[in-house]
Design a protein around this motif. Structure first.
Motif, PDB file in Angstrom:
ATOM      1  N   LYS A  76      74.311  65.978  57.373  1.00  0.00           N
ATOM      2  CA  LYS A  76      74.905  67.286  57.095  1.00  0.00           C
ATOM      3  C   LYS A  76      75.847  67.204  55.891  1.00  0.00           C
ATOM      4  N   GLU A  77      76.633  66.135  55.830  1.00  0.00           N
ATOM      5  CA  GLU A  77      77.582  65.996  54.722  1.00  0.00           C
ATOM      6  C   GLU A  77      76.861  65.781  53.395  1.00  0.00           C
ATOM      7  N   ALA A  78      75.723  65.092  53.415  1.00  0.00           N
ATOM      8  CA  ALA A  78      74.931  64.940  52.190  1.00  0.00           C
ATOM      9  C   ALA A  78      74.416  66.306  51.737  1.00  0.00           C
ATOM     10  N   LEU A  79      73.979  67.137  52.678  1.00  0.00           N
ATOM     11  CA  LEU A  79      73.529  68.493  52.350  1.00  0.00           C
ATOM     12  C   LEU A  79      74.666  69.311  51.747  1.00  0.00           C
ATOM     13  N   ILE A  80      75.832  69.247  52.367  1.00  0.00           N
ATOM     14  CA  ILE A  80      76.998  69.993  51.887  1.00  0.00           C
ATOM     15  C   ILE A  80      77.346  69.582  50.457  1.00  0.00           C
ATOM     16  N   ARG A  81      77.281  68.279  50.177  1.00  0.00           N
ATOM     17  CA  ARG A  81      77.596  67.772  48.833  1.00  0.00           C
ATOM     18  C   ARG A  81      76.483  68.056  47.831  1.00  0.00           C
ATOM     19  N   GLY A  82      75.296  68.390  48.338  1.00  0.00           N
ATOM     20  CA  GLY A  82      74.149  68.559  47.455  1.00  0.00           C
ATOM     21  C   GLY A  82      73.629  67.225  46.946  1.00  0.00           C
ATOM     22  N   ASP A  83      73.865  66.168  47.714  1.00  0.00           N
ATOM     23  CA  ASP A  83      73.460  64.814  47.351  1.00  0.00           C
ATOM     24  C   ASP A  83      72.072  64.550  47.928  1.00  0.00           C
ATOM     25  N   TRP A  84      71.031  64.908  47.153  1.00  0.00           N
ATOM     26  CA  TRP A  84      69.658  64.859  47.662  1.00  0.00           C
ATOM     27  C   TRP A  84      69.188  63.441  47.909  1.00  0.00           C
ATOM     28  N   GLU A  85      69.652  62.472  47.101  1.00  0.00           N
ATOM     29  CA  GLU A  85      69.269  61.074  47.324  1.00  0.00           C
ATOM     30  C   GLU A  85      69.805  60.580  48.659  1.00  0.00           C
ATOM     31  N   ASP A  86      71.064  60.854  48.941  1.00  0.00           N
ATOM     32  CA  ASP A  86      71.658  60.431  50.208  1.00  0.00           C
ATOM     33  C   ASP A  86      71.002  61.155  51.379  1.00  0.00           C
ATOM     34  N   LEU A  87      70.677  62.415  51.193  1.00  0.00           N
ATOM     35  CA  LEU A  87      70.001  63.185  52.241  1.00  0.00           C
ATOM     36  C   LEU A  87      68.649  62.542  52.567  1.00  0.00           C
ATOM     37  N   GLN A  88      67.895  62.172  51.546  1.00  0.00           N
ATOM     38  CA  GLN A  88      66.607  61.509  51.770  1.00  0.00           C
ATOM     39  C   GLN A  88      66.787  60.164  52.447  1.00  0.00           C
ATOM     40  N   ARG A  89      67.803  59.418  52.056  1.00  0.00           N
ATOM     41  CA  ARG A  89      68.077  58.115  52.657  1.00  0.00           C
ATOM     42  C   ARG A  89      68.337  58.258  54.155  1.00  0.00           C
ATOM     43  N   HIS A  90      69.140  59.262  54.525  1.00  0.00           N
ATOM     44  CA  HIS A  90      69.433  59.487  55.947  1.00  0.00           C
ATOM     45  C   HIS A  90      68.193  59.964  56.696  1.00  0.00           C
ATOM     46  N   ALA A  91      67.364  60.757  56.040  1.00  0.00           N
ATOM     47  CA  ALA A  91      66.129  61.233  56.678  1.00  0.00           C
ATOM     48  C   ALA A  91      65.190  60.063  56.947  1.00  0.00           C
ATOM     49  N   LYS A  92      65.056  59.152  55.978  1.00  0.00           N
ATOM     50  CA  LYS A  92      64.196  57.981  56.169  1.00  0.00           C
ATOM     51  C   LYS A  92      64.737  57.081  57.267  1.00  0.00           C
ATOM     52  N   ARG A  93      66.051  56.922  57.315  1.00  0.00           N
ATOM     53  CA  ARG A  93      66.671  56.089  58.342  1.00  0.00           C
ATOM     54  C   ARG A  93      66.414  56.676  59.731  1.00  0.00           C
ATOM     55  N   ALA A  94      66.537  57.994  59.850  1.00  0.00           N
ATOM     56  CA  ALA A  94      66.305  58.658  61.138  1.00  0.00           C
ATOM     57  C   ALA A  94      64.842  58.533  61.551  1.00  0.00           C
ATOM     58  N   ALA A  95      63.927  58.663  60.588  1.00  0.00           N
ATOM     59  CA  ALA A  95      62.499  58.532  60.898  1.00  0.00           C
ATOM     60  C   ALA A  95      62.177  57.119  61.356  1.00  0.00           C
ATOM     61  N   ALA A  96      62.759  56.121  60.702  1.00  0.00           N
ATOM     62  CA  ALA A  96      62.523  54.731  61.096  1.00  0.00           C
ATOM     63  C   ALA A  96      63.065  54.466  62.496  1.00  0.00           C
ATOM     64  N   LYS A  97      64.216  55.050  62.813  1.00  0.00           N
ATOM     65  CA  LYS A  97      64.796  54.874  64.149  1.00  0.00           C
ATOM     66  C   LYS A  97      63.899  55.518  65.204  1.00  0.00           C
ATOM     67  N   ARG A  98      63.377  56.710  64.911  1.00  0.00           N
ATOM     68  CA  ARG A  98      62.480  57.373  65.867  1.00  0.00           C
ATOM     69  C   ARG A  98      61.233  56.526  66.118  1.00  0.00           C
ATOM     70  N   ARG A  99      60.706  55.921  65.044  1.00  0.00           N
ATOM     71  CA  ARG A  99      59.515  55.073  65.203  1.00  0.00           C
ATOM     72  C   ARG A  99      59.831  53.849  66.045  1.00  0.00           C
ATOM     73  N   SER A 100      60.984  53.223  65.798  1.00  0.00           N
ATOM     74  CA  SER A 100      61.326  52.024  66.565  1.00  0.00           C
ATOM     75  C   SER A 100      61.640  52.351  68.016  1.00  0.00           C
ATOM     76  N   ASP A 101      62.212  53.521  68.248  1.00  0.00           N
ATOM     77  CA  ASP A 101      62.494  53.939  69.633  1.00  0.00           C
ATOM     78  C   ASP A 101      61.211  54.231  70.400  1.00  0.00           C
ATOM     79  N   ALA A 102      60.169  54.637  69.681  1.00  0.00           N
ATOM     80  CA  ALA A 102      58.895  54.965  70.327  1.00  0.00           C
ATOM     81  C   ALA A 102      58.023  53.739  70.551  1.00  0.00           C
ATOM     82  N   SER A 103      58.349  52.631  69.883  1.00  0.00           N
ATOM     83  CA  SER A 103      57.550  51.422  70.031  1.00  0.00           C
ATOM     84  C   SER A 103      57.743  50.815  71.417  1.00  0.00           C
TER      85      SER A 103
END
Length: 106
Positions: A76-103
């Protein structure tokens, strides 16, 4: 009919995410500021508008509001700052966590 999704920062530093029909955004923000509706946010005033995005349709705004509510604070804070690189980094991290939790673990 246009609509907005917004993020407010409460006095305690926490965030409130909401949506409003386009012509009612100023009124809705005033209601938050005045504590019109009792609850978590009204006990943590004043609030500051830190981000808003306009949508063409109200149902699109509500869908995006629900999506944002599931995001981490950092994302959310990356979105507020308009920091698209950080937003993508957090999105990738969340996706990786979801995949590992499903394994399955053996």
């Amino acid at each position: 009919m246009k609509a907005f999704v917004y993020i407010l920062c409460r006095a305690d530093g926490s965030y409130d995410i909401g949506s409003a029909r386009g012509e009612l955004l100023d009124r809705r923000l005033g209601e938050h500021q005045a504590g019109t509706y009792p609850g978590y946010t009204s006990r943590r005033r004043p609030v500051t508008l830190v981000w808003a995005e306009q949508f063409l349709r109200f149902d699109e705004a509500v869908a995006y509001e629900r999506r944002l509510k599931g995001w981490s604070r950092a994302k959310k804070e990356a979105l507020i700052r308009g920091d698209w690189e950080d937003l993508q980094r957090h999105a990738k991290r969340a996706a990786a966590k979801r995949r590992s939790d499903a394994s399955p673990s053996f």
